[in-house]
Design a protein around this motif. Structure first.
Motif, short mmCIF file in Angstrom:
data_model
loop_
_atom_site.label_atom_id
_atom_site.label_comp_id
_atom_site.label_asym_id
_atom_site.label_seq_id
_atom_site.Cartn_x
_atom_site.Cartn_y
_atom_site.Cartn_z
N ASP A 155 -36.02 76.89 -31.71
CA ASP A 155 -36.17 75.45 -31.53
C ASP A 155 -35.57 74.94 -30.22
O ASP A 155 -35.84 73.83 -29.80
CB ASP A 155 -35.53 74.71 -32.71
CG ASP A 155 -36.30 74.97 -34.00
OD1 ASP A 155 -37.45 75.45 -33.90
OD2 ASP A 155 -35.77 74.67 -35.07
N LEU A 156 -34.73 75.76 -29.59
CA LEU A 156 -34.13 75.36 -28.33
C LEU A 156 -35.14 75.42 -27.19
O LEU A 156 -34.97 74.77 -26.16
CB LEU A 156 -32.94 76.29 -28.03
CG LEU A 156 -31.59 75.68 -27.60
CD1 LEU A 156 -31.31 74.34 -28.26
CD2 LEU A 156 -30.49 76.66 -27.88
N SER A 214 -28.03 63.49 -26.93
CA SER A 214 -28.01 64.95 -27.00
C SER A 214 -28.40 65.39 -28.40
O SER A 214 -28.45 64.60 -29.33
CB SER A 214 -26.62 65.46 -26.65
OG SER A 214 -25.67 64.89 -27.53
N LEU A 215 -28.70 66.67 -28.53
CA LEU A 215 -29.04 67.21 -29.85
C LEU A 215 -27.85 67.02 -30.79
O LEU A 215 -26.71 67.22 -30.39
CB LEU A 215 -29.35 68.70 -29.73
CG LEU A 215 -30.72 69.05 -29.11
CD1 LEU A 215 -30.78 70.54 -28.81
CD2 LEU A 215 -31.84 68.65 -30.04
N ARG A 225 -45.51 71.10 -29.44
CA ARG A 225 -44.61 72.23 -29.33
C ARG A 225 -45.18 73.24 -28.36
O ARG A 225 -46.39 73.44 -28.31
CB ARG A 225 -44.44 72.89 -30.70
CG ARG A 225 -43.74 72.01 -31.72
CD ARG A 225 -43.73 72.66 -33.09
NE ARG A 225 -42.93 73.88 -33.09
CZ ARG A 225 -41.61 73.89 -33.28
NH1 ARG A 225 -40.98 72.76 -33.46
NH2 ARG A 225 -40.94 75.01 -33.29
N ILE A 232 -27.17 69.45 -24.24
CA ILE A 232 -28.57 69.81 -24.42
C ILE A 232 -29.29 68.65 -25.10
O ILE A 232 -28.83 68.15 -26.13
CB ILE A 232 -28.72 71.09 -25.26
CG1 ILE A 232 -27.99 72.25 -24.57
CG2 ILE A 232 -30.20 71.44 -25.44
CD1 ILE A 232 -28.04 73.55 -25.35
N GLU A 233 -30.39 68.24 -24.51
CA GLU A 233 -31.15 67.12 -25.04
C GLU A 233 -32.44 67.62 -25.69
O GLU A 233 -32.94 68.68 -25.34
CB GLU A 233 -31.46 66.12 -23.92
CG GLU A 233 -30.19 65.54 -23.31
CD GLU A 233 -30.49 64.64 -22.11
OE1 GLU A 233 -31.65 64.60 -21.67
OE2 GLU A 233 -29.55 63.97 -21.64
N PRO A 234 -32.98 66.85 -26.64
CA PRO A 234 -34.19 67.26 -27.37
C PRO A 234 -35.37 67.47 -26.43
O PRO A 234 -35.41 66.92 -25.33
CB PRO A 234 -34.45 66.10 -28.32
CG PRO A 234 -33.15 65.38 -28.43
CD PRO A 234 -32.46 65.57 -27.11
N ALA A 235 -36.33 68.23 -26.91
CA ALA A 235 -37.54 68.50 -26.13
C ALA A 235 -38.28 67.20 -25.86
O ALA A 235 -38.38 66.33 -26.73
CB ALA A 235 -38.43 69.49 -26.86
N SER A 236 -38.78 67.07 -24.66
CA SER A 236 -39.61 65.92 -24.34
C SER A 236 -41.02 66.43 -24.08
O SER A 236 -41.25 67.61 -23.93
CB SER A 236 -39.07 65.22 -23.09
OG SER A 236 -39.05 66.10 -22.00
N ARG A 261 -35.58 72.64 -18.26
CA ARG A 261 -36.18 72.87 -19.57
C ARG A 261 -35.93 74.33 -19.94
O ARG A 261 -36.16 75.24 -19.14
CB ARG A 261 -37.68 72.60 -19.45
CG ARG A 261 -38.48 72.69 -20.70
CD ARG A 261 -39.81 71.97 -20.45
NE ARG A 261 -40.83 72.36 -21.41
CZ ARG A 261 -41.84 73.20 -21.12
NH1 ARG A 261 -41.96 73.71 -19.92
NH2 ARG A 261 -42.73 73.50 -22.04
N CYS A 302 -36.26 72.33 -24.96
CA CYS A 302 -35.18 71.36 -24.84
C CYS A 302 -34.63 71.34 -23.41
O CYS A 302 -34.86 72.27 -22.63
CB CYS A 302 -34.06 71.66 -25.83
SG CYS A 302 -34.57 71.46 -27.55
#
Length: 191
Positions: free
Chosen positions: A19-20, A3-4, A160, A152-156, A37, A23
């Motif tokens: 930045d969210l 997670s973040l 961007r 919440i997990e980082p963007a995949s 997402r 994610c």
DNA sequence: TAGCTGATTGACT
DNA sequence: GTCAATCAGCTAA
């Protein structure tokens, strides 16, 4: 997928909101996995921001002034829940409202909870729909977003997303501030 | 204790 | 485009 980290949330709400986008919000409520997402967010600041609950919902002060990475859930209009992530270090009020999701995993579960057979694009387009699809309730108020059933997990994915910015909607004060962010070409943002 | 407000949605004209 | 549903937590008395 980790997670973040806490540090992600210990920044100004404006930066966290931006930045969210992209994610992945993951819910494991009820033993079912549902994830999407993040495609639309809004930043809310402290008392100087007239639209922020920090200014007129004192019951929430503790959360607003606490460390980032905590979920703030409230019920409004009697029927709909809204999910926020607290932002900023302890002592700094601020949060990010998550307004819309692009379903990635568990669409069937979301559809069942929504009571619709509808297309994926409507499953979580809007704060109220989003919380219903992920089974987020007042029980999640104060929950840790870095670990637990709701994370919440980082963007995949590559690069961007193209980010658009504009005034917030659905509120009655400070409507002129450009604190709403969304992914410009996403069909999953709310109306 | 009564009354009010709200960061919404979905159904209807 | 308008409008009601519905409730937690505050405010006034």
């Amino acid at each position: 997928m980790p997670s973040l980290p806490r540090a992600f949330y210990l920044r100004p709400a404006r930066a966290v909101a931006r930045d969210l986008l992209g994610c992945i919000l993951v819910s494991r409520h009820g033993g079912a996995l549902a994830a999407g997402r993040i495609v639309e967010t809004e930043a809310y600041l402290g008392p100087e921001d007239g639209a922020s609950h920090a200014a007129f919902r004192p019951g929430s002060h503790r959360l607003f002034y606490g460390p980032g990475g905590i979920a703030y859930v409230f019920l409004n209009y009697g029927t709909h829940h809204c999910l926020n992530a607290i932002a900023g270090p302890p002592g700094t009020p601020g949060c990010v409202l998550i307004r819309a999701l692009e379903p990635v995993t568990g669409q069937a579960v979301m559809a069942r909870r929504r009571g619709v057979t509808a297309a994926a694009r409507r499953l979580a387009s809007g704060p109220g729909n989003l919380t219903r699809a992920l089974a987020v309730t007042l029980r999640d108020n104060g929950a840790d977003l870095t670990r637990g059933p709701l994370v919440i997990e980082p963007a995949s994915g590559p690069g961007r997303p193209r980010i658009a910015r504009g005034p917030r909607i659905g509120i009655t004060r400070s409507t002129d501030r450009p604190l709403r962010f969304w992914i410009a070409d996403s069909p999953f943002v709310s109306r």
